[in-house]
Each structure stands twice: as structure tokens, then as C-alpha cells.
Design a protein around this motif. Structure first.
Motif, PDB file in Angstrom:
ATOM      1  N   GLY A 247       0.421  -1.106   0.009  1.00  0.00           N
ATOM      2  CA  GLY A 247       0.183   0.432   0.034  1.00  0.00           C
ATOM      3  C   GLY A 247       0.910   1.390  -0.152  1.00  0.00           C
ATOM      4  N   PHE A 248       2.064   1.329   1.391  1.00  0.00           N
ATOM      5  CA  PHE A 248       2.519   2.218   0.979  1.00  0.00           C
ATOM      6  C   PHE A 248       2.800   2.935  -0.529  1.00  0.00           C
ATOM      7  CE2 PHE A 248       7.049   4.169   1.269  1.00  0.00           C
ATOM      8  CZ  PHE A 248       7.099   5.086   2.261  1.00  0.00           C
ATOM      9  N   CYS A 249       4.071   1.677  -0.952  1.00  0.00           N
ATOM     10  CA  CYS A 249       4.897   2.177  -2.790  1.00  0.00           C
ATOM     11  C   CYS A 249       3.717   2.449  -3.498  1.00  0.00           C
ATOM     12  CB  CYS A 249       5.087   0.470  -3.268  1.00  0.00           C
ATOM     13  SG  CYS A 249       6.123   0.062  -2.123  1.00  0.00           S
ATOM     14  N   PHE A 250       2.317   1.540  -3.740  1.00  0.00           N
ATOM     15  CA  PHE A 250       1.086   2.678  -4.360  1.00  0.00           C
ATOM     16  C   PHE A 250       0.878   4.304  -3.517  1.00  0.00           C
ATOM     17  CE2 PHE A 250      -0.212  -1.575  -5.617  1.00  0.00           C
ATOM     18  CZ  PHE A 250      -0.401  -1.827  -6.786  1.00  0.00           C
ATOM     19  N   ALA A 251       1.311   4.413  -2.501  1.00  0.00           N
ATOM     20  CA  ALA A 251       0.768   5.428  -2.154  1.00  0.00           C
ATOM     21  C   ALA A 251       1.986   6.349  -2.272  1.00  0.00           C
ATOM     22  CB  ALA A 251       0.528   5.864  -1.226  1.00  0.00           C
ATOM     23  N   LEU A 267      -7.917  12.512 -11.136  1.00  0.00           N
ATOM     24  CA  LEU A 267      -8.211  12.848  -9.771  1.00  0.00           C
ATOM     25  C   LEU A 267      -7.475  11.729  -9.124  1.00  0.00           C
ATOM     26  CD1 LEU A 267     -11.573  14.478  -8.431  1.00  0.00           C
ATOM     27  CD2 LEU A 267      -8.952  15.585  -8.762  1.00  0.00           C
ATOM     28  N   LEU A 268      -7.262  11.569  -7.939  1.00  0.00           N
ATOM     29  CA  LEU A 268      -6.192  10.473  -7.324  1.00  0.00           C
ATOM     30  C   LEU A 268      -7.711   9.688  -7.482  1.00  0.00           C
ATOM     31  CD1 LEU A 268      -3.962  11.407  -4.942  1.00  0.00           C
ATOM     32  CD2 LEU A 268      -3.400  10.821  -6.381  1.00  0.00           C
ATOM     33  N   PHE A 274      -4.726   3.954  -6.767  1.00  0.00           N
ATOM     34  CA  PHE A 274      -5.379   4.816  -5.176  1.00  0.00           C
ATOM     35  C   PHE A 274      -6.999   3.189  -4.499  1.00  0.00           C
ATOM     36  CE2 PHE A 274      -9.032   6.233  -2.898  1.00  0.00           C
ATOM     37  CZ  PHE A 274      -8.432   7.418  -1.605  1.00  0.00           C
ATOM     38  N   PHE A 275      -7.502   3.210  -4.783  1.00  0.00           N
ATOM     39  CA  PHE A 275      -8.161   2.123  -4.269  1.00  0.00           C
ATOM     40  C   PHE A 275      -7.142   0.430  -3.920  1.00  0.00           C
ATOM     41  CE2 PHE A 275     -10.957   4.400  -6.744  1.00  0.00           C
ATOM     42  CZ  PHE A 275     -11.957   5.039  -5.764  1.00  0.00           C
ATOM     43  N   LEU A 276      -5.906   0.502  -4.984  1.00  0.00           N
ATOM     44  CA  LEU A 276      -4.917  -0.303  -4.186  1.00  0.00           C
ATOM     45  C   LEU A 276      -3.735  -0.347  -2.954  1.00  0.00           C
ATOM     46  CD1 LEU A 276      -3.647  -1.463  -7.352  1.00  0.00           C
ATOM     47  CD2 LEU A 276      -5.227  -3.173  -6.348  1.00  0.00           C
ATOM     48  N   SER A 280      -4.670  -2.381   0.478  1.00  0.00           N
ATOM     49  CA  SER A 280      -4.379  -2.699   1.458  1.00  0.00           C
ATOM     50  C   SER A 280      -3.107  -2.374   2.360  1.00  0.00           C
ATOM     51  CB  SER A 280      -2.921  -2.576   0.017  1.00  0.00           C
ATOM     52  OG  SER A 280      -2.313  -3.305  -0.394  1.00  0.00           O
ATOM     53  N   MET A 281      -3.817  -0.887   2.789  1.00  0.00           N
ATOM     54  CA  MET A 281      -3.004  -0.428   4.173  1.00  0.00           C
ATOM     55  C   MET A 281      -4.036  -0.925   4.782  1.00  0.00           C
ATOM     56  SD  MET A 281      -1.332   3.366   3.664  1.00  0.00           S
ATOM     57  CE  MET A 281      -2.193   4.246   2.202  1.00  0.00           C
ATOM     58  N   ILE A 282      -5.272  -0.783   4.236  1.00  0.00           N
ATOM     59  CA  ILE A 282      -6.428  -1.564   5.733  1.00  0.00           C
ATOM     60  C   ILE A 282      -6.171  -2.688   6.322  1.00  0.00           C
ATOM     61  CG2 ILE A 282      -9.359  -1.463   5.990  1.00  0.00           C
ATOM     62  CD1 ILE A 282      -9.678   0.992   3.986  1.00  0.00           C
TER      63      ILE A 282
END
Length: 317
Positions: A247-251, A267-268, A274-276, A280-282
Motif C-alpha cells: 500500500g505504501f508503494c502505491f501511495a 483525480l487520485l 488509489f483503491f489498491l 492494502s493499508m487497511i
């Protein structure tokens, strides 16, 4: 040295008298000191009355009666907790396990210093389709998963050092995996002995085909517990860290792209990455929380019996 025989049973009134006479004859002919602990797992026939009579006539016979049917694992747990012998032997009450095997099982534990000896019914008198083939598949999977090289995990005829049965905790339906529980507890001197299997003389089997389904599910459970039962954070934390990293990598990618590469683009929230990243972080956070909760439960759990004993015979308080 004294031998404790622990015999769980459910509705076996036709075989109990014959079984005890057979046991007594073997024990007396070999000069063994012994106790026989019958554990009535909620029988609805005349089993408890027979146990009660045997205990009044023979001080070596002890009885435990459950409030209702809790299962074989709970019956063994109760018998193990009250067994006083230096060598503990389990067997079924349906006369399919031969008491003639007792002297050799005792010798393997007392003279060869084995921790556990498991019976192996090489020649079975059960149905090939309903029992033999599923049993072979089950035992193959159990060997591969647990690393314990036994041919017959589910044989009721087993012998133990007293230290083994006082250390392991048999709950749920883990009686099939007592050798695995013993290995996980550090008792590695485990042997197997071919034993005679008798055709059922009275009644019908109390176990159906569904036991194999439950057995495979329990196999997955014990594999997990053996690897992560004492350290759940090692599993859930590792997966949580992986998901958070993804999730951090995608962000980071989305942030760099929006700030420096394509600031006037979509938009993001309109981009799938963004949803991936969010998902992932959740998931990573939830897995971390599961690991923490597992550690807290493990450190604060209290051992508790999951059965109720209704009556006992010939036990000192």
C-alpha cells in the motif's frame, strides 16, 4: 511401576464386562499393578451401571461419567488428568483393540525409554470404501504435514510415559493428533507397533465418514498451532507488514505522479491504484491488529475444562 488404562466409551454396554475380564486376565498373568479408568462420554444405554458395578467389585476399576456427550478428546483429557500410572495406555471399548498388546506396549515405554508408542492396525476389518481408503489418505496427509512418520494416527491403542499425558492438552477433536501434540511439546521418542485389529463384535461404529472431513480441518489447525500457536504475530505481522508495504508503494507512486509527472491529470480517487493502496493499508493494519490480539489472548488465557463430570467412582478426592 503401575499401568493406567484409559478407556473412553459411548454406548458400549455389551462389551464392557468382557473387556474388563480380558484386561484383568492379561494384567494378572503378567503381574502388573494397574488401574482401569472407564470414561463414559454421555452414554444413553446401560454402560454407566455396568461401570458402577465393576468399580464396586474391583478396586482397580475407576469410572468417570460425563454430563453429556462431549467427544473422545474430552474423555481422554479427563482420563489423563486422573491417571496415576507411570505408563498410560489408551484403548477403545468396542473389543477391536486387543489387551494382549499391553505387555509389549508397556515394555517399549518402560525398558526402551520411548515417550509414546502408537498402534498400527496393518490388517483392518473395517469397510474398504468407507474407512480404509479415507484412512490411508488421512494418514498420508498427516505424515506429510506434521513430520511424524506414523502409518495410523487414529489407532486408539497407544502407550505413553506419564509425563507426556500430563503435559499435552487434548481438546476439541485433537485425539487423532496426540503424537503430533507430543512431538510439539518436545517428546520426540515416538515409535509405532503393529497391533492386532479385531472385527467389531457388538453394536455399530460411533464414527461416520464426516470424521475424516473434521480430521483434515483439525490437521490444518494443528499445523497452524504447531508453527504459530505461541507466536501469532509472526504470521499476521508478516502479512500485515507486506500489505502495508504494498500500500505504501502505491501511495508513493501516486504522490510522485500527481506532484511531478502529471499534476493536471485525473483525480487520485479516479485511479485504480488509489483503491489498491487504500485496501492494502487497511488489510495490513487489520492483520497487525489480529496479531496483537492473538498475543494478548495467548498471554492472558486461562486453562479451562470444556466438559462437566457428573459422577466418579473409586477416585480419592
Amino acid at each position: 511401576m503401575q499401568i493406567s488404562l484409559v478407556i473412553p466409551l459411548l454406548n458400549e454396554d455389551e462389551s464392557l464386562n468382557e473387556l474388563y475380564l480380558w484386561i484383568a486376565n492379561v494384567m494378572q498373568s503378567n503381574g502388573f499393578l494397574y488401574e482401569v479408568i472407564f470414561v463414559d462420554d454421555g452414554s444413553t444405554d446401560n454402560s454407566w451401571n455396568i461401570i458402577d458395578t465393576l468399580s464396586r467389585e474391583n478396586p482397580q476399576v475407576k469410572g468417570i461419567r460425563f454430563q453429556k456427550n462431549y467427544g473422545k478428546s474430552q474423555a481422554l483429557h479427563a482420563g489423563f488428568s486422573m491417571a496415576e500410572g507411570d505408563v498410560v495406555i489408551t484403548m477403545d471399548a468396542d473389543l477391536q483393540d486387543s489387551p494382549e498388546e499391553i505387555p509389549e506396549l508397556y515394555r517399549l515405554i518402560s525398558e526402551q525409554n520411548m515417550d509414546l508408542v502408537s498402534g498400527w492396525k496393518k490388517k483392518r476389518y473395517d469397510s474398504v470404501i468407507s474407512k480404509n481408503l479415507p484412512s490411508k489418505l488421512f494418514n498420508y496427509a498427516a505424515r506429510k504435514t506434521s513430520g511424524v512418520k506414523l502409518h495410523d494416527f487414529n489407532c486408539g491403542l497407544k502407550a505413553f510415559k506419564k509425563e507426556v499425558i500430563k503435559t499435552i492438552e487434548v481438546t476439541g477433536e485433537m485425539h487423532r493428533y496426540i503424537p503430533v501434540l507430543a512431538k510439539n511439546a518436545g517428546f520426540t521418542n515416538i515409535a509405532e507397533k503393529p497391533v492386532e485389529h479385531q472385527a467389531r463384535k457388538y453394536g455399530t461404529t460411533k464414527f461416520g465418514a464426516e470424521r475424516f472431513i473434521r480430521g483434515f480441518l483439525d490437521l490444518i489447525t494443528i499445523w497452524f498451532l504447531s508453527r504459530f500457536g505461541k507466536r501469532p504475530m509472526h504470521l499476521f505481522g508478516a502479512w500485515g507488514a507486506l500489505m502495508l508495504f504494498v500500500g505504501f508503494c502505491f501511495a508513493v507512486y501516486l504522490g510522485i505522479d500527481k506532484l511531478f509527472v502529471n499534476p493536471t491529470g485525473r483525480l487520485l480517487t479516479e485511479r485504480p491504484q488509489f483503491f489498491l493502496a487504500l485496501t492494502s493499508m487497511i488489510l495490513g493494519t487489520q492483520l497487525f491488529l489480529v496479531g496483537f490480539l492473538g498475543e494478548l489472548i495467548l498471554r492472558n488465557k486461562k486453562d479451562s475444562k470444556n466438559y462437566i463430570i457428573k459422577e466418579r467412582r473409586n477416585f480419592t478426592e
